[in-house]
Design a protein around this motif. Structure first.
Motif, PDB file in Angstrom:
ATOM      1  N   ILE A 147      25.462 -69.533  29.004  1.00 40.67           N
ATOM      2  CA  ILE A 147      24.845 -70.325  27.939  1.00 40.67           C
ATOM      3  C   ILE A 147      24.612 -69.453  26.702  1.00 40.67           C
ATOM      4  CG2 ILE A 147      22.744 -71.603  27.300  1.00 40.67           C
ATOM      5  CD1 ILE A 147      22.663 -72.474  30.331  1.00 40.67           C
ATOM      6  N   TRP A 148      24.190 -68.240  26.954  1.00 41.84           N
ATOM      7  CA  TRP A 148      23.938 -67.306  25.853  1.00 41.84           C
ATOM      8  C   TRP A 148      25.212 -67.095  25.028  1.00 41.84           C
ATOM      9  CZ3 TRP A 148      25.308 -61.718  25.899  1.00 41.84           C
ATOM     10  CH2 TRP A 148      24.774 -61.031  24.809  1.00 41.84           C
ATOM     11  N   ILE A 149      26.322 -66.864  25.714  1.00 37.89           N
ATOM     12  CA  ILE A 149      27.590 -66.625  25.035  1.00 37.89           C
ATOM     13  C   ILE A 149      28.060 -67.865  24.265  1.00 37.89           C
ATOM     14  CG2 ILE A 149      30.082 -66.195  25.390  1.00 37.89           C
ATOM     15  CD1 ILE A 149      28.432 -63.701  25.815  1.00 37.89           C
ATOM     16  N   PHE A 150      28.078 -69.010  24.941  1.00 36.08           N
ATOM     17  CA  PHE A 150      28.698 -70.184  24.319  1.00 36.08           C
ATOM     18  C   PHE A 150      27.831 -70.844  23.253  1.00 36.08           C
ATOM     19  CE2 PHE A 150      31.716 -69.624  27.680  1.00 36.08           C
ATOM     20  CZ  PHE A 150      32.898 -70.085  27.124  1.00 36.08           C
ATOM     21  N   ARG A 151      26.519 -70.650  23.351  1.00 32.46           N
ATOM     22  CA  ARG A 151      25.684 -71.190  22.285  1.00 32.46           C
ATOM     23  C   ARG A 151      25.564 -70.210  21.125  1.00 32.46           C
ATOM     24  NH1 ARG A 151      20.194 -73.944  24.253  1.00 32.46           N
ATOM     25  NH2 ARG A 151      19.721 -71.741  24.602  1.00 32.46           N
ATOM     26  N   ASN A 176      32.250 -75.084  25.666  1.00 30.34           N
ATOM     27  CA  ASN A 176      31.198 -74.958  24.660  1.00 30.34           C
ATOM     28  C   ASN A 176      30.100 -75.985  24.876  1.00 30.34           C
ATOM     29  OD1 ASN A 176      30.189 -76.114  21.836  1.00 30.34           O
ATOM     30  ND2 ASN A 176      30.486 -73.906  21.651  1.00 30.34           N
ATOM     31  N   LEU A 177      30.491 -77.235  24.982  1.00 28.11           N
ATOM     32  CA  LEU A 177      29.492 -78.292  25.122  1.00 28.11           C
ATOM     33  C   LEU A 177      28.781 -78.216  26.475  1.00 28.11           C
ATOM     34  CD1 LEU A 177      28.438 -80.551  23.319  1.00 28.11           C
ATOM     35  CD2 LEU A 177      29.888 -82.141  24.575  1.00 28.11           C
ATOM     36  N   GLY A 178      29.467 -77.663  27.480  1.00 29.56           N
ATOM     37  CA  GLY A 178      28.848 -77.480  28.791  1.00 29.56           C
ATOM     38  C   GLY A 178      27.551 -76.689  28.688  1.00 29.56           C
ATOM     39  N   ALA A 179      27.537 -75.686  27.823  1.00 34.35           N
ATOM     40  CA  ALA A 179      26.340 -74.868  27.650  1.00 34.35           C
ATOM     41  C   ALA A 179      25.175 -75.711  27.119  1.00 34.35           C
ATOM     42  CB  ALA A 179      26.626 -73.705  26.704  1.00 34.35           C
ATOM     43  N   TYR A 180      25.494 -76.613  26.199  1.00 35.94           N
ATOM     44  CA  TYR A 180      24.439 -77.479  25.645  1.00 35.94           C
ATOM     45  C   TYR A 180      24.001 -78.528  26.660  1.00 35.94           C
ATOM     46  CZ  TYR A 180      25.440 -75.355  21.144  1.00 35.94           C
ATOM     47  OH  TYR A 180      25.586 -74.453  20.131  1.00 35.94           O
ATOM     48  N   ASN A 181      24.982 -79.120  27.342  1.00 35.73           N
ATOM     49  CA  ASN A 181      24.631 -80.142  28.343  1.00 35.73           C
ATOM     50  C   ASN A 181      23.804 -79.550  29.487  1.00 35.73           C
ATOM     51  OD1 ASN A 181      25.899 -82.086  26.876  1.00 35.73           O
ATOM     52  ND2 ASN A 181      27.717 -82.237  28.187  1.00 35.73           N
ATOM     53  N   ALA A 182      24.041 -78.271  29.786  1.00 33.79           N
ATOM     54  CA  ALA A 182      23.283 -77.621  30.856  1.00 33.79           C
ATOM     55  C   ALA A 182      21.791 -77.695  30.566  1.00 33.79           C
ATOM     56  CB  ALA A 182      23.713 -76.165  31.003  1.00 33.79           C
ATOM     57  N   GLU A 183      21.428 -77.437  29.315  1.00 36.45           N
ATOM     58  CA  GLU A 183      20.015 -77.466  28.945  1.00 36.45           C
ATOM     59  C   GLU A 183      19.454 -78.880  29.036  1.00 36.45           C
ATOM     60  OE1 GLU A 183      19.824 -74.180  29.343  1.00 36.45           O
ATOM     61  OE2 GLU A 183      18.267 -74.159  27.804  1.00 36.45           O
ATOM     62  N   ILE A 184      20.271 -79.858  28.684  1.00 30.86           N
ATOM     63  CA  ILE A 184      19.825 -81.257  28.776  1.00 30.86           C
ATOM     64  C   ILE A 184      19.584 -81.640  30.230  1.00 30.86           C
ATOM     65  CG2 ILE A 184      20.561 -83.651  28.454  1.00 30.86           C
ATOM     66  CD1 ILE A 184      22.054 -82.677  25.935  1.00 30.86           C
ATOM     67  N   PHE A 185      20.551 -81.303  31.083  1.00 29.91           N
ATOM     68  CA  PHE A 185      20.399 -81.624  32.503  1.00 29.91           C
ATOM     69  C   PHE A 185      19.197 -80.897  33.092  1.00 29.91           C
ATOM     70  CE2 PHE A 185      25.019 -82.909  32.761  1.00 29.91           C
ATOM     71  CZ  PHE A 185      24.742 -84.201  33.185  1.00 29.91           C
ATOM     72  N   ARG A 186      19.050 -79.639  32.726  1.00 29.90           N
ATOM     73  CA  ARG A 186      17.966 -78.855  33.303  1.00 29.90           C
ATOM     74  C   ARG A 186      16.616 -79.475  32.949  1.00 29.90           C
ATOM     75  NH1 ARG A 186      14.987 -73.921  32.474  1.00 29.90           N
ATOM     76  NH2 ARG A 186      15.490 -74.039  30.269  1.00 29.90           N
ATOM     77  N   SER A 187      16.430 -79.810  31.673  1.00 26.87           N
ATOM     78  CA  SER A 187      15.127 -80.359  31.308  1.00 26.87           C
ATOM     79  C   SER A 187      14.930 -81.753  31.896  1.00 26.87           C
ATOM     80  CB  SER A 187      14.932 -80.352  29.794  1.00 26.87           C
ATOM     81  OG  SER A 187      15.940 -81.114  29.179  1.00 26.87           O
ATOM     82  N   ALA A 188      16.018 -82.518  32.053  1.00 29.25           N
ATOM     83  CA  ALA A 188      15.887 -83.857  32.647  1.00 29.25           C
ATOM     84  C   ALA A 188      15.494 -83.754  34.117  1.00 29.25           C
ATOM     85  CB  ALA A 188      17.187 -84.632  32.498  1.00 29.25           C
TER      86      ALA A 188
END
Lengths: 237, 248
Positions: A61-65, A100-112
């Motif tokens: 996530i660090w790399i792709f964001r 790329n978007l996987g990194a952003y979606n990861a945060e969405i899934f995690r918080s959900a």
């Protein structure tokens, strides 16, 4: 508006729309599907507390964001061939956008996932479910409605971002527009036309989002009073 | 049947268990009473491994172990033998009433689906909720939700059912229907441990009453002994404060 301009706009409309439908839309959907899977996996290893995999997920996530999307596109398409991995432009774009978007979606899934009340997990454990069963049967089904609006937001962003694929030779909506603009010397009118077609696509997606949310809302709503009253009163008592 | 010995649990907050011992025999209905913060809920949550105890022993029939050394698999097996009813119901909001009750039978215990369906209908009938089988938890009142939660807990025929303040989150007019269901279970000989503030219920239904304060058992005995003739000063003080409810 001159007749010539109207002629150019009408004759170019389909020429731009067709690669939009044939390339931009599949590029968006495939990339999103990939980002969905990556995001879910990155979120799951983190909430499961798997130490080593969590570390890898955070690193990813660090790399792709932390780096520009267009740089990632260039690395995948122009860079990888020098280490022996040569990809066609379209799959290269799917991989770069998806990762790329996987990194952003990861945060969405995690918080959900974390937003699902703890009592749901406890109740699942007490009826004898194990962790994977609890995740699959109780927690994930409840976190999807929570994640949905943000995920869809990312999907709409992605639709527009796929125009960057023109820079790695994917012949999509924007690439075609550029070609016609160069030929006709009418950049202003043609780029407006491209903007209009993107707008039509994203409006359609927004409408789809509203429709799907209505279908999902009932399911998530049915749990709200449970969570609300339960938690509040537990705090008072 | 189920016993914990010398149980310690220190939170960063106020609630603690100070080397408590607690035991329930088959067929008993034990009411645990005491002030908020006395450790009643923590005791129940440690027994069911929802909280990790700091030290102590757990005994469940033939099984005996240091409570901090119970493996994940053993925890799951022990939980399969218990039912738990939460203060906040915790029904699965993504499932209907029917699915809520059936989940533990089919997914956790791999019961045949037809058998599970029959069993589910039977327990929903028992708590008077069979006509709501297709509803979602959010469409039900608190009392109805708690009755479904009880059905979910009893469906797999656990050896003991733990109730954590089952009526505390309910409006007063809804506690009656839940207590009725619990009385029915008690009459059928269900082994129950009930953390409660309902003195009337404790007095009428419990075969044994345990008064807890500051993480230890201060006094225990029959309802008559503990509620009507408390020996300990702390018990007396607590009952005086709870008096208004007790009169009901």
């Amino acid at each position: 508006m001159s007749e010539r301009l109207i002629g150019i706009l009408t004759s170019s409309f389909l020429k731009i729309l067709i690669p939009g439908i044939r390339v931009t839309v599949p590029l968006t959907l495939l990339s999103f599907a990939l980002s969905f899977v990556i995001g879910l996996l990155l979120a799951l290893v983190q909430v499961a507390g798997l130490k080593f995999l969590s570390l890898i997920a955070r690193f990813y996530i660090w790399i792709f964001r932390g780096t520009p999307l267009i740089v990632q596109l260039f690395i995948v398409f122009f860079g990888l061939p020098s280490v022996g991995i040569t990809l066609d432009a379209f799959p290269a774009a799917v991989i770069a956008f998806g990762m790329n978007l996987g990194a952003y979606n990861a945060e969405i899934f995690r918080s959900a996932i974390l937003a699902v009340p703890k009592g749901q997990t406890e109740a699942a454990y007490m009826i004898g479910l194990n962790y994977p069963q609890t995740m699959a049967r109780i927690i994930l089904p409840q976190s999807f409605p929570i994640a949905f609006p943000s995920l869809f937001n990312n999907l709409i962003s992605l639709l527009k971002d796929t125009s960057l694929a023109s820079s790695i030779t994917v012949i999509e909506l924007f690439t075609t527009t550029q070609q016609i603009a160069a030929r006709t010397y009418e950049p202003f009118a043609l780029y407006l036309e491209a903007a209009f077609i993107y707008l039509v696509f994203s409006t359609a997606l927004s409408a789809l989002q509203r429709w799907l949310e209505k279908k999902l809302v009932w399911e998530s709503k049915s749990g709200k009073s449970d969570k609300g009253s339960g938690i509040n009163k537990a705090m008072i008592g | 049947m189920l016993e914990v010995q010398n149980l310690y649990k220190v939170f960063t907050g106020s609630e603690v268990l100070n080397g408590i011992g607690f035991k329930v025999e088959k067929g008993e209905v034990v009411a645990i009473i005491g002030q908020s913060g006395s450790g009643k809920t923590t005791l129940l949550r440690c027994i069911s491994f929802l909280e990790k105890a700091d030290s102590g022993r757990i005994i469940f029939d033939e099984y005996e172990n240091d409570i901090t050394k119970v493996s994940k698999k053993e925890i799951k097996n022990l939980r399969m033998r218990m039912g738990f009813v939460f203060q906040g119901f915790n029904l699965f909001s993504n499932m209907t009433v029917f699915e809520n009750v059936m989940e533990g039978l089919v997914t956790a215990r791999k019961m045949n689906k037809d058998v599970a369906r029959e069993k589910t209908m039977k327990v929903l009938d028992k708590v008077g909720m069979s006509s709501y089988a297709d509803r979602y938890p959010g469409e039900l009142s608190g009392g109805q939700q708690q009755r479904v939660a009880i059905a979910r807990a009893i469906a797999p025929d656990p050896e003991v059912i733990l109730f954590d303040e089952p009526t505390s989150a309910l409006d007063p007019e809804l506690t009656g229907e839940v207590l009725e269901v619990m009385k029915k279970l008690a009459k059928e000989g269900t082994t129950m441990v009930v953390v409660t503030h309902e003195m009337g219920f404790a007095r009428e239904v419990a075969s044994r009453v345990v008064f807890m304060d500051k993480g230890v058992v201060v006094e225990e005995g029959t309802a008559k002994e503990v509620i009507d003739n408390p020996k300990e000063e702390r018990t007396r003080q607590f009952l005086k404060k709870a008096g208004s409810k007790f009169e009901l």
